[in-house]
Design a protein around this motif. Structure first.
Motif, PDB file in Angstrom:
ATOM      1  N   CYS A  79       0.853  -1.193   0.000  1.00  0.00           N
ATOM      2  CA  CYS A  79       0.000   0.000   0.000  1.00  0.00           C
ATOM      3  C   CYS A  79       0.887   1.240   0.000  1.00  0.00           C
ATOM      4  CB  CYS A  79      -0.922   0.012   1.224  1.00  0.00           C
ATOM      5  SG  CYS A  79      -2.133  -1.316   1.240  1.00  0.00           S
ATOM      6  N   PHE A  80       0.657   2.132  -0.947  1.00  0.00           N
ATOM      7  CA  PHE A  80       1.454   3.343  -1.086  1.00  0.00           C
ATOM      8  C   PHE A  80       0.546   4.556  -0.903  1.00  0.00           C
ATOM      9  CE2 PHE A  80       2.890  -0.004  -3.913  1.00  0.00           C
ATOM     10  CZ  PHE A  80       4.230  -0.157  -3.579  1.00  0.00           C
ATOM     11  N   ARG A  81       0.873   5.407   0.065  1.00  0.00           N
ATOM     12  CA  ARG A  81       0.032   6.577   0.315  1.00  0.00           C
ATOM     13  C   ARG A  81       0.602   7.798  -0.399  1.00  0.00           C
ATOM     14  NH1 ARG A  81      -2.765   8.575   5.944  1.00  0.00           N
ATOM     15  NH2 ARG A  81      -3.883  10.342   5.032  1.00  0.00           N
ATOM     16  N   LEU A  82      -0.255   8.520  -1.089  1.00  0.00           N
ATOM     17  CA  LEU A  82       0.146   9.762  -1.742  1.00  0.00           C
ATOM     18  C   LEU A  82       0.332  10.835  -0.678  1.00  0.00           C
ATOM     19  CD1 LEU A  82      -2.366   9.595  -4.725  1.00  0.00           C
ATOM     20  CD2 LEU A  82       0.118   9.333  -4.880  1.00  0.00           C
ATOM     21  N   PRO A  83       1.432  11.573  -0.710  1.00  0.00           N
ATOM     22  CA  PRO A  83       1.721  12.533   0.364  1.00  0.00           C
ATOM     23  C   PRO A  83       0.876  13.798   0.328  1.00  0.00           C
ATOM     24  CG  PRO A  83       3.417  12.654  -1.314  1.00  0.00           C
ATOM     25  CD  PRO A  83       2.528  11.510  -1.706  1.00  0.00           C
ATOM     26  N   GLY A  84       0.246  14.082  -0.806  1.00  0.00           N
ATOM     27  CA  GLY A  84      -0.528  15.322  -0.914  1.00  0.00           C
ATOM     28  C   GLY A  84       0.239  16.437  -1.588  1.00  0.00           C
ATOM     29  N   TYR A  85       1.519  16.234  -1.833  1.00  0.00           N
ATOM     30  CA  TYR A  85       2.349  17.181  -2.566  1.00  0.00           C
ATOM     31  C   TYR A  85       3.311  16.364  -3.419  1.00  0.00           C
ATOM     32  CZ  TYR A  85       5.747  16.000   1.057  1.00  0.00           C
ATOM     33  OH  TYR A  85       6.569  15.308   1.903  1.00  0.00           O
ATOM     34  N   ARG A  86       3.628  16.874  -4.593  1.00  0.00           N
ATOM     35  CA  ARG A  86       4.470  16.152  -5.553  1.00  0.00           C
ATOM     36  C   ARG A  86       3.969  14.712  -5.729  1.00  0.00           C
ATOM     37  NH1 ARG A  86      10.738  16.942  -4.597  1.00  0.00           N
ATOM     38  NH2 ARG A  86      10.688  16.203  -6.754  1.00  0.00           N
ATOM     39  N   ASN A  87       2.661  14.607  -5.926  1.00  0.00           N
ATOM     40  CA  ASN A  87       2.057  13.280  -6.059  1.00  0.00           C
ATOM     41  C   ASN A  87       2.508  12.549  -7.315  1.00  0.00           C
ATOM     42  OD1 ASN A  87       0.680  13.429  -3.648  1.00  0.00           O
ATOM     43  ND2 ASN A  87      -1.268  14.046  -4.559  1.00  0.00           N
ATOM     44  N   GLY A  88       2.872  13.322  -8.340  1.00  0.00           N
ATOM     45  CA  GLY A  88       3.368  12.690  -9.560  1.00  0.00           C
ATOM     46  C   GLY A  88       4.662  11.934  -9.308  1.00  0.00           C
ATOM     47  N   THR A  89       5.559  12.550  -8.554  1.00  0.00           N
ATOM     48  CA  THR A  89       6.826  11.898  -8.212  1.00  0.00           C
ATOM     49  C   THR A  89       6.588  10.669  -7.339  1.00  0.00           C
ATOM     50  OG1 THR A  89       7.999  14.021  -8.312  1.00  0.00           O
ATOM     51  CG2 THR A  89       9.061  12.238  -7.096  1.00  0.00           C
ATOM     52  N   ALA A  90       5.666  10.794  -6.366  1.00  0.00           N
ATOM     53  CA  ALA A  90       5.340   9.671  -5.493  1.00  0.00           C
ATOM     54  C   ALA A  90       4.758   8.508  -6.300  1.00  0.00           C
ATOM     55  CB  ALA A  90       4.357  10.108  -4.414  1.00  0.00           C
ATOM     56  N   THR A  91       3.983   8.828  -7.323  1.00  0.00           N
ATOM     57  CA  THR A  91       3.396   7.792  -8.179  1.00  0.00           C
ATOM     58  C   THR A  91       4.482   7.058  -8.948  1.00  0.00           C
ATOM     59  OG1 THR A  91       1.335   9.048  -8.404  1.00  0.00           O
ATOM     60  CG2 THR A  91       1.792   7.372 -10.069  1.00  0.00           C
ATOM     61  N   GLN A  92       5.430   7.809  -9.502  1.00  0.00           N
ATOM     62  CA  GLN A  92       6.518   7.185 -10.249  1.00  0.00           C
ATOM     63  C   GLN A  92       7.336   6.244  -9.367  1.00  0.00           C
ATOM     64  OE1 GLN A  92       8.571  10.596 -11.796  1.00  0.00           O
ATOM     65  NE2 GLN A  92       7.153  10.881 -13.509  1.00  0.00           N
ATOM     66  N   ARG A  93       7.562   6.660  -8.121  1.00  0.00           N
ATOM     67  CA  ARG A  93       8.318   5.811  -7.199  1.00  0.00           C
ATOM     68  C   ARG A  93       7.549   4.537  -6.875  1.00  0.00           C
ATOM     69  NH1 ARG A  93      10.351  10.604  -3.038  1.00  0.00           N
ATOM     70  NH2 ARG A  93      11.984  11.455  -4.419  1.00  0.00           N
ATOM     71  N   ALA A  94       6.236   4.658  -6.706  1.00  0.00           N
ATOM     72  CA  ALA A  94       5.415   3.471  -6.429  1.00  0.00           C
ATOM     73  C   ALA A  94       5.461   2.502  -7.608  1.00  0.00           C
ATOM     74  CB  ALA A  94       3.982   3.885  -6.130  1.00  0.00           C
ATOM     75  N   LEU A  95       5.439   3.038  -8.827  1.00  0.00           N
ATOM     76  CA  LEU A  95       5.504   2.189 -10.019  1.00  0.00           C
ATOM     77  C   LEU A  95       6.847   1.482 -10.110  1.00  0.00           C
ATOM     78  CD1 LEU A  95       3.807   4.449 -12.734  1.00  0.00           C
ATOM     79  CD2 LEU A  95       2.772   2.690 -11.313  1.00  0.00           C
ATOM     80  N   GLU A  96       7.935   2.191  -9.803  1.00  0.00           N
ATOM     81  CA  GLU A  96       9.267   1.594  -9.857  1.00  0.00           C
ATOM     82  C   GLU A  96       9.408   0.482  -8.818  1.00  0.00           C
ATOM     83  OE1 GLU A  96      11.872   4.867  -9.245  1.00  0.00           O
ATOM     84  OE2 GLU A  96      11.469   5.780 -11.207  1.00  0.00           O
ATOM     85  N   TYR A  97       8.805   0.684  -7.650  1.00  0.00           N
ATOM     86  CA  TYR A  97       8.929  -0.308  -6.578  1.00  0.00           C
ATOM     87  C   TYR A  97       8.048  -1.528  -6.829  1.00  0.00           C
ATOM     88  CZ  TYR A  97       9.017  -2.309  -1.870  1.00  0.00           C
ATOM     89  OH  TYR A  97       9.165  -3.152  -0.803  1.00  0.00           O
ATOM     90  N   PHE A  98       6.790  -1.288  -7.237  1.00  0.00           N
ATOM     91  CA  PHE A  98       5.833  -2.394  -7.362  1.00  0.00           C
ATOM     92  C   PHE A  98       5.925  -3.101  -8.707  1.00  0.00           C
ATOM     93  CE2 PHE A  98       1.487  -4.168  -7.943  1.00  0.00           C
ATOM     94  CZ  PHE A  98       1.452  -4.957  -6.802  1.00  0.00           C
ATOM     95  N   THR A  99       6.409  -2.428  -9.735  1.00  0.00           N
ATOM     96  CA  THR A  99       6.528  -2.954 -11.110  1.00  0.00           C
ATOM     97  C   THR A  99       5.245  -3.653 -11.574  1.00  0.00           C
ATOM     98  OG1 THR A  99       7.521  -5.050 -10.363  1.00  0.00           O
ATOM     99  CG2 THR A  99       9.025  -3.229 -10.922  1.00  0.00           C
TER     100      THR A  99
END
Length: 448
Positions: free
Chosen positions: A56-76
Motif C-alpha cells: 500500500c502506497f500513500r500519496l503525500p498530498g504534494y508532488r504526487n506525480g513523483t510519489a506515483t513514479q516511485r510506487a511504479l518503480e517499486y511495485f513494477t
C-alpha cells in the motif's frame, strides 16, 4: 499478474470501496498480486484492506506525480487500475508509464463537477455533457466543502476538462451499466474502449450498511445476497408483519424524504426499517415525525451484515427511492437475491435490473403518490408479491453470477496486457523500419 489499484481511499466507505476490496480479494485468489496507491485512509476496515493488498502506497498530498513514479518503480505492475481519483499529477504519471491503464467508473464524478448529476435545488436529473453550462447557469463551480473550514469550495472547470481528456487515454473503461456507458459516450469517450461488466457484491451489502466476508458458512449462505457458489434461497412465505426495508446512505440523492411522503399514501398496516446513515438522516427523522410515521418507521442507523440479512429475510418488499441517476444501484439486486420485489423510481440505471410488473414496480421519477400505491398493492396482494420476488431472485441468479463476473474481469486484464505488448512490438518494428529507411537515404545521398 501484478495489478496496482489506484483509489482516493484505503478502507471501507461506500459502494465503490466495497467493490474494489472484493475485486482485489477475488483476483488475489486467482493468483494475481495486488497493490494499492491511495490518497487517504477511512478508518474503517483498514486492516482487512492491508491484508488484501500486498503493498500500500500513500500519496503525500504534494508532488504526487513523483510519489506515483516511485510506487511504479517499486511495485513494477503489469496493469494500472484507476478507480475514483481526480489528481491530475497522478493521472499524468500513470499514463506516461508503458503499462496499460484501465479505469472503473463507479459514479458520475469523472464528468460532473457536482459528482451527482442532478440540479441541486430541484433534483432534476442532468443529461448534458460537461460544458460551460456547468459554470452557468448550473453554478457547479461552487460546491459544498465536506473537509472542514469554509462551507463552500471552488471547483475548476478547466481541471475537470483536463481530467476527462486524460481518462480518454485509458485503454479500457469498465462500467456497471449501459446508463454510465451512454454518459461516457456523451462526454466524448471512445465506444470500443468502454466495457459493461456486472458488479461484484459483498455479502451484507458492504459500504455503509456493513461489511461481511465473501465466504459464508452453510447456515448463513442460504440467505446471503450473491454469495459465490451458492444457489438462490428456496422460496419461503412472506412474513405477516408487512415489513418494508429501505437501505442505503441517507443523503438527498437517495430520496428517503420522498419515500417517507409516499408512505403516507399506504393504508395497509406496515412496519418500515430504515437502514443506513448519512447527512440527511436528521432531516428525515424530523420529517417522519411530522408526517405521523414515527410509530411505524424506525431508523436503525448503520447495521452489520448479519443484521442486514435478518431484515432482508423478514421483509415483504424493498423500497429503492433514489432520485439521482443511479450508476447501478447495488442495493436493489441485493434485496432481489433474497426474493424481494422492489419498488423504485425510474432513475439512472435502475431500469436495467428492474422491469415494471415483473420483479417489482418501476415508478416514474418523483411520483410519490404512485410509489405509495405500488407498495400498497404488494402488501395487499401477497401472491403477486411472492411471484415478483421469485422472478427477482431468478433474475439475479441469471444475470449477476459472481464467478462469471470475475472471469470476465480476468479475461479483460489479459487482453489489455496482450494489446499493449502487441502495440509496443508494432511500434518497435515501425521505428526500426524508419531507422533503416533513413540510413539508406543517408548512404544514397553521400558523395562518392
Amino acid at each position: 499478474m501484478r495489478l496496482l489499484f489506484v483509489h482516493r481511499h484505503l478502507g471501507e466507505l461506500g459502494g465503490a470501496e466495497a467493490n474494489i476490496h472484493l475485486t482485489a480479494e477475488q483476483l488475489g485468489r486467482r493468483g494475481h498480486m495486488t497493490g494499492l496507491l491511495y490518497g487517504s485512509a477511512t478508518g474503517k476496515g483498514e486492516d482487512q484492506w492491508r491484508a488484501t493488498f500486498s503493498e500500500c502506497f500513500r500519496l503525500p498530498g504534494y508532488r504526487n506525480g513523483t510519489a506515483t513514479q516511485r510506487a511504479l518503480e517499486y511495485f513494477t505492475p503489469d496493469v494500472l487500475w484507476v478507480h475514483n481519483l481526480s489528481d491530475l499529477e497522478v493521472l499524468e504519471a500513470l499514463l506516461q508509464s508503458p503499462k496499460p491503464v484501465i479505469r472503473t467508473v463507479h459514479d458520475h464524478a469523472l464528468y460532473c463537477m457536482r459528482s451527482y448529476k442532478y440540479d441541486y435545488f430541484t433534483r432534476q436529473i442532468c443529461l448534458r455533457p460537461a460544458s460551460t453550462y456547468c459554470i452557468f447557469p448550473c453554478l457547479a463551480s461552487v460546491s459544498r466543502n465536506h473537509r472542514g473550514g469554509l462551507p463552500l469550495k471552488w471547483v475548476s472547470y478547466s481541471a475537470k476538462r483536463q481530467e476527462i481528456r486524460l481518462n480518454q487515454h485509458c485503454r479500457r473503461l469498465i462500467v456497471f451499466s449501459d446508463y454510465i456507458r451512454q454518459e461516457l459516450l456523451r462526454n466524448g469517450f471512445d465506444g470500443p474502449r468502454i466495457e459493461v461488466h456486472a458488479p461484484l457484491f459483498r455479502e451484507g451489502g458492504g459500504g455503509k450498511l456493513g461489511v461481511g466476508s465473501w465466504e459464508e458458512d452453510e447456515a448463513r449462505q442460504s440467505c446471503s445476497p450473491l454469495s459465490p457458489n451458492s444457489q438462490p434461497p428456496s422460496s419461503t412465505p412472506l412474513p405477516s408483519s408487512n415489513l418494508i426495508v429501505w437501505a442505503g446512505q441517507i443523503v438527498r440523492g437517495k430520496g428517503l424524504d420522498l419515500f417517507l411522503r409516499a408512505l403516507t399514501h399506504v393504508k395497509t398496516n406496515f412496519e418500515c426499517a430504515i437502514l443506513g446513515d448519512g447527512s440527511h438522516r436528521a432531516y428525515c427523522e424530523k420529517l417522519s415525525k411530522k408526517l405521523g410515521l414515527s410509530g411505524r418507521v424506525k431508523f436503525y442507523g448503520f447495521v452489520g451484515p448479519e443484521q442486514l440479512q435478518e431484515f432482508f429475510c423478514k421483509a415483504s418488499l424493498f423500497a429503492f427511492s433514489s432520485v439521482w441517476p443511479e450508476p447501478f444501484g447495488m442495493a436493489g439486486p441485493e434485496a432481489m437475491r433474497h426474493g424481494l420485489p422492489v419498488v423504485a423510481f425510474d432513475a439512472g440505471a435502475v431500469r436495467e435490473w428492474l422491469t415494471d410488473g415483473a420483479n417489482g414496480f418501476l415508478v416514474p421519477w418523483g411520483n410519490t403518490n404512485l410509489f405509495g400505491v405500488r407498495i400498497e398493492q404488494l402488501l395487499q396482494n401477497r401472491d403477486l408479491a411472492q411471484t415478483m420476488g421469485r422472478c427477482a431472485r431468478e433474475r439475479v441468479a441469471r444475470e449477476f453470477n459472481p464467478d462469471r463476473a470475475i472471469e470476465r474481469l480476468d479475461d479483460l486484464l489479459f487482453r489489455v496486457v496482450q494489446e499493449t505488448q502487441t502495440a509496443a512490438s508494432s511500434q518497435q518494428s515501425e521505428n526500426f523500419l524508419n531507422y533503416e529507411q533513413r540510413t539508406v537515404r543517408t548512404i544514397a545521398s553521400a558523395p562518392l
